[in-house]
Design a protein around this motif. Structure first.
Motif, PDB file in Angstrom:
ATOM      1  N   PRO A  93      -3.011  13.072  -5.022  1.00  0.00           N
ATOM      2  CA  PRO A  93      -3.808  12.168  -5.852  1.00  0.00           C
ATOM      3  C   PRO A  93      -4.585  12.901  -6.943  1.00  0.00           C
ATOM      4  N   ALA A 127       0.171  10.262  -3.084  1.00  0.00           N
ATOM      5  CA  ALA A 127      -0.263  10.444  -1.705  1.00  0.00           C
ATOM      6  C   ALA A 127       0.913  10.452  -0.738  1.00  0.00           C
ATOM      7  N   THR A 144       0.831  -1.204   0.000  1.00  0.00           N
ATOM      8  CA  THR A 144       0.000   0.000   0.000  1.00  0.00           C
ATOM      9  C   THR A 144       0.864   1.252   0.000  1.00  0.00           C
ATOM     10  N   GLU A 145       1.973   1.216   0.742  1.00  0.00           N
ATOM     11  CA  GLU A 145       2.887   2.369   0.754  1.00  0.00           C
ATOM     12  C   GLU A 145       3.470   2.606  -0.628  1.00  0.00           C
ATOM     13  N   LYS A 176       0.881   4.327  -2.857  1.00  0.00           N
ATOM     14  CA  LYS A 176       0.739   5.734  -2.466  1.00  0.00           C
ATOM     15  C   LYS A 176       1.829   6.592  -3.091  1.00  0.00           C
ATOM     16  N   PRO A 182      -9.078   2.865  -3.449  1.00  0.00           N
ATOM     17  CA  PRO A 182      -8.217   2.689  -2.273  1.00  0.00           C
ATOM     18  C   PRO A 182      -8.665   1.547  -1.380  1.00  0.00           C
ATOM     19  N   GLU A 204     -11.701   6.864   2.360  1.00  0.00           N
ATOM     20  CA  GLU A 204     -10.830   7.466   1.352  1.00  0.00           C
ATOM     21  C   GLU A 204     -11.393   7.424  -0.065  1.00  0.00           C
TER      22      GLU A 204
END
Length: 535
Positions: free
Chosen positions: A338, A318, A309-310, A313, A350, A356
């Motif tokens: 974003p 993000a 997920t990081e 982003k 997301p 989100e």
């Protein structure tokens, strides 16, 4: 999710009088019959699985038990006595506790205060007596095997540990039944196994557990009783007998579904759309490189906390990278937010759709059209929208992904979790993006709807969209992707493609250490064969 030892292999508890008896319960909302003469029993000391398609009636029944909505007809008995549950306080007094998928923790509070939330005042001054409350919380924490202090801020806990806090809150209230909604959806294999163990300990002590899950393997293995819902009705009841995943699928969707054992051969692809070159964030992502081409679905596998997920982003702006670069169609992106990514042709669904990805108080129509409002303007000079055209196209794409709702005019917050997910995906069908990023695309989506989501994603890819999909469900990666890159501890540990994509190989790479960490490979003796390459 790896298989867990079946409760039926160990032999279940002796039959017991039901704690809760649900008889001929019906409930309608407007013209939609959410529950239609539903009857079944919940026994103490038993894990009772509730399964079914999104919108099948599971959540409506849970709300009736929780005192959020009274049935239109029928009855609910607790300990053999009809119990009109008119409010959440009524449910609490009866010993019924509920842990929802969107966890009801108070951010910034410590573990103790979150566990004590809702406990009646213990002093004549109308406040909690903290000394016995702290002692009781410590006993519950010991029982659950909590490895953190009661003074820990819940914001600093993993998802699995936050679930323990919520279970602890239920035990603080002396709950006799605990309903858990998708408890393992965000957990790693190890965390889920740990939760399964706690569930078994609870039922061994006589607590009834209602286990709502779309992961049918764990339902088959963990639950002694199972009730299957379809279109508001009970289509299958299992009491104290083993049942297979295939039997549950058939009861949910009305037919057999083929579950692939390995990935399919990649389709012809076009030029590279996304290129990630040696990207790091100084913490969770370390020197990651990957590419995604037109018409290709690339999956990111690995354990929760692996950095997936990081990484995404960093791709859509993000978060900012400390090293490396991200290119879209061969040009560095430099996204600062974003919104910049959306303007450049990047779509995103997301992981946390409610907080989100969606405007819960707004309609399906609004949520689907929100990313492409410019195409609905009457003219560039006037900020007026063609609302009729917008509503019509929202209905068309909602129908394509089979959103279950009376119309696109209803608030998204009123939909089941799976239907909310389908709305979030439908948004990107109006004007397909160059790159679509899906973070846990089928979380909270039933087995039948998941096949529909996969079909839509593959259709987008066939039209030239490049797709990057993050999933903790290895079965989903096998069914959906042309290639799968697996991450562990912030690095890519290997790549699989075509027939080389199997659940076993994904799991093996999820536990691999990168060769650069200590100078030696740690992949084990697995022969990946064609299409499987350690990084």
């Amino acid at each position: 999710m790896t298989a867990v030892a079946s409760v039926h292999e160990r032999g279940g508890p002796a039959p017991a009088a039901p704690l809760i008896r649900i008889s001929e319960v019906s409930k309608a909302f407007g013209g939609v019959q959410a529950l239609d003469r539903v009857s079944f029993e919940i026994r103490p000391g038993v894990v009772h699985g509730l399964v079914g398609a999104n919108g099948a009636g599971k959540s409506t029944l849970i709300r009736c038990l929780a005192g959020i909505g009274l049935p239109d007809s029928g009855s609910i008995e607790v300990d053999g006595v009809v119990a009109p549950i008119a409010s959440p306080d009524d449910a609490t007094r009866l010993g019924l506790a509920f842990i929802h998928q969107e966890m009801s923790l108070i951010p910034g509070w410590d573990v103790l205060r979150n566990m004590a939330l809702g406990i009646p005042p213990r002093t004549r001054f109308g406040v909690i007596d903290w000394r016995p409350t702290r002692q009781r919380a410590a006993e519950v924490a010991h029982r659950l095997g909590m490895r953190f202090a009661l003074t820990t801020n819940v914001d600093d806990l993993s998802t699995a540990d936050q679930w323990l806090v919520l279970i602890g809150r239920a035990l603080m209230r002396d709950a006799r039944m605990i309903a858990m909604d998708e408890p393992t959806a965000s957990l790693s294999v190890e965390e889920a196994t740990r939760l399964h163990g706690i569930v078994r300990e609870l039922v061994a002590a006589g607590t009834a557990i209602v286990f709502v899950s779309h992961r049918l393997d764990e339902v088959s293995a963990l639950c002694e009783d199972v009730t299957v819902f379809k279109d508001g009705r009970v289509t299958k009841r299992v009491v104290g007998e083993p049942t297979s995943k295939a039997e549950l699928v058939r009861a949910i969707v009305g037919r057999d579904l083929e579950i692939p054992e390995h990935g399919h051969e990649p389709a012809p692809t076009g030029r590279t759309v996304l290129e990630v070159r040696g990207v790091s964030d100084g913490s969770r992502v370390r020197d990651v490189s990957l590419t995604v081409r037109e018409g290709e679905v690339v999956g990111l596998g690995g354990l929760v906390g692996a950095g997936r997920t990081e990484l995404v982003k960093l791709v859509y702006g993000a978060a900012r990278a400390t090293a490396g670069e991200v290119l879209l169609d061969g040009r560095p992106t430099g996204f600062r937010s974003p919104a910049d990514a959306v303007r450049a042709g990047v779509g995103l669904v997301p992981e946390e759709r409610r907080s989100e990805g969606l405007f819960l108080e707004r309609t399906i129509d609004f949520n689907i059209n929100v990313a492409s409002l410019d195409s609905l303007r009457h003219s560039r000079a006037l900020p007026l929208l063609r609302t009729t055209a917008g509503r019509r196209r929202a209905q068309e794409v909602a129908d394509r992904v089979a959103v279950k709702a009376e119309s696109v005019d209803v608030p998204v917050g009123s939909l089941s979790g799976g239907n909310q997910q389908k709305v979030a995906i439908a948004r990107w069908l109006l004007e397909p993006p160059r790159l679509l990023i899906l973070d846990e695309p089928s979380r909270g989506v039933d087995v039948g709807a998941r096949a529909e989501v996969h079909r839509v994603v593959r259709e987008l890819a066939a039209r030239g969209t490049a797709v990057l999909a993050v999933s903790s469900d290895n079965e989903e990666l096998v069914a959906l992707c042309d290639r799968v890159l697996v991450m562990a501890e912030g690095r890519v540990t290997g790549e699989l493609s075509g027939a080389g994509i199997t659940e076993e190989r994904i799991v093996s790479l999820s536990f691999a250490r990168h060769a650069g960490d200590d100078g030696a490979d740690d992949y084990g003796a697995d022969d990946y064969g064609a299409g499987g390459t350690p990084a």
